[in-house]
Design a protein around this motif. Structure first.
Motif, short mmCIF file in Angstrom:
data_model
loop_
_atom_site.label_atom_id
_atom_site.label_comp_id
_atom_site.label_asym_id
_atom_site.label_seq_id
_atom_site.Cartn_x
_atom_site.Cartn_y
_atom_site.Cartn_z
N UNK A 36 0.84 -1.21 0.00
CA UNK A 36 0.00 0.00 0.00
C UNK A 36 0.87 1.25 0.00
N UNK A 37 0.20 2.38 -0.17
CA UNK A 37 0.92 3.66 -0.20
C UNK A 37 0.27 4.63 0.75
N UNK A 38 1.10 5.47 1.35
CA UNK A 38 0.52 6.60 2.08
C UNK A 38 0.95 7.88 1.37
N UNK A 39 0.02 8.82 1.37
CA UNK A 39 0.28 10.13 0.77
C UNK A 39 -0.04 11.17 1.85
N UNK A 40 0.89 12.06 2.10
CA UNK A 40 0.73 13.09 3.14
C UNK A 40 0.26 12.49 4.46
N UNK A 41 0.77 11.32 4.79
CA UNK A 41 0.48 10.71 6.08
C UNK A 41 -0.79 9.86 6.12
N UNK A 42 -1.53 9.81 5.00
CA UNK A 42 -2.78 9.04 5.00
C UNK A 42 -2.64 7.85 4.05
N UNK A 43 -2.99 6.67 4.54
CA UNK A 43 -2.89 5.47 3.70
C UNK A 43 -4.01 5.50 2.67
N UNK A 44 -3.64 5.38 1.40
CA UNK A 44 -4.63 5.42 0.31
C UNK A 44 -5.47 4.14 0.33
N UNK A 45 -6.81 4.34 0.40
CA UNK A 45 -7.76 3.22 0.41
C UNK A 45 -7.37 2.15 1.45
N UNK A 46 -7.11 2.62 2.64
CA UNK A 46 -6.64 1.74 3.72
C UNK A 46 -7.62 0.59 3.97
N UNK A 47 -8.91 0.91 4.07
CA UNK A 47 -9.91 -0.13 4.36
C UNK A 47 -9.93 -1.21 3.29
N UNK A 48 -9.83 -0.78 2.02
CA UNK A 48 -9.86 -1.74 0.91
C UNK A 48 -8.68 -2.71 1.00
N UNK A 85 5.59 10.14 5.75
CA UNK A 85 4.29 10.63 5.29
C UNK A 85 3.96 10.09 3.90
N UNK A 86 4.93 10.17 2.98
CA UNK A 86 4.75 9.58 1.66
C UNK A 86 5.58 8.30 1.61
N UNK A 87 4.90 7.18 1.78
CA UNK A 87 5.64 5.94 2.00
C UNK A 87 5.02 4.76 1.27
#
Ligand code: PXG
Length: 285
Positions: A36-48, A85-87
């Motif tokens: 998965x990826x995080x952008x600005x500290x938020x995981x993209x589509x984390x629940x999915x 944050x971007x990871x």
């Protein structure tokens, strides 16, 4: 500061983050994962991603010894601990260590591992000018043998095809299914554009239901672009106007050549550019 890796509730510096050589994840590829990826500290589509991980685990009879919400929190905590944050996030669950032998009952204590780091699959030049790919002779796993919907720790099917691509001088390779239809690339889903509409293989073509794929389908529909999830062959790619790939690591990346045929005019097309832009806006919103 060294990267801290989460293993079953504890953090270990990268060099000390280890599992047993008796772990069935290592011995047999028995386990599941997410990238998965995080952008600005938020995981993209984390629940999915979390849902897909638990579905992968359920389908191989692996019970993840943690609730979904707690695991989500652990991913966020690991990012924070590493000041990222971007990871890129590699979340894996192994069957755990035990006696030799295939029987999962020989194991106990699945390992839940969270690695947060950076990933760069392709250089910027390929996003600007497009990727060349070839079709691998290795077909995608037959869904009745091992469902491609499972993101398992055994990625040899894809690795064999990836090697074929690299040997042909290509960074990605296209994989067909057992019927000879287009399935997906080794770590990315595939889209083509024809007559201004978007086409991508359906899930039952034997593919991973990519989370980036689903996001791009939504973005296209929102932009009034028709999307068809129907089976197609390499012929359809050769005569397409545009082609691009999607994946958590790759995001949206244009393809300008397949099996030595230029796609369209051999340049990155307008719909690819539009969806690339829309995707980047989405992940940063
Ligand atoms: N097909 C396959 C076989 C994949 O492994 C995708 C499609 C795209 O799915 P998502 O949900 O990511 O849009 C994948 C995902 C890596 C890496 O380390 C690979 C993936 C994702 C993240 C990292 O090479 N593949």
């Amino acid at each position: 500061m060294s990267i801290e890796v989460f293993i079953n509730g504890q953090y270990y510096p990268k060099a000390e983050a280890k599992v047993s050589v008796y772990d069935h994840g290592l011995l047999y590829g028995d386990g599941v994962f997410e990238g998965m990826r995080s952008y600005s500290g938020k995981v993209f589509r984390h629940d999915e991603h979390i849902d897909r991980l638990y579905d992968s685990a359920r389908s191989i009879l692996l019970e993840i010894p943690m609730e979904k919400e707690a695991l989500k929190q652990a991913v966020n905590d690991t990012l924070k601990k590493n000041n990222l944050v971007d990871a890129y996030i590699r979340l894996l669950v192994t069957r755990g260590a035990g006696e030799l032998g295939l029987d999962p009952a020989k194991t106990e204590d699945p390992r839940i591992i969270i690695i947060t780091d950076h990933i760069k699959l392709y250089p910027q030049e390929l996003y600007d000018n497009g990727l060349k790919i070839i079709t691998a002779a290795t077909i995608r796993n037959h869904p009745a043998a091992l469902s491609p919907r499972i993101k398992s720790l055994n990625y040899l099917n894809n690795i064999m095809a990836k090697i074929e691509g690299i040997q042909a001088g290509c960074a990605e390779a296209l994989m067909l299914n057992h019927k000879g239809e287009v399935a997906e690339c080794t770590g990315d889903n595939i889209f083509i554009v024809r007559g201004g509409a978007l086409y991508t293989p359906p899930i039952d073509a034997g593919i991973l239901e990519g989370i980036t794929r689903n996001a791009v389908i939504e973005l296209a529909e929102k932009a009034g672009i028709q999307v068809h999830q129907i089976p197609f062959t390499r012929y359809d790619i050769y005569v397409a106007e545009e082609c691009f790939l999607t994946g958590s690591a790759a995001e949206v990346i244009p393809v300008i050549e397949v099996d030595t045929r230029s796609i369209g005019d051999g340049k990155v097309g307008p719909i690819t550019k539009q969806l690339y832009k829309a995707f980047h806006e989405l992940v940063r919103s």
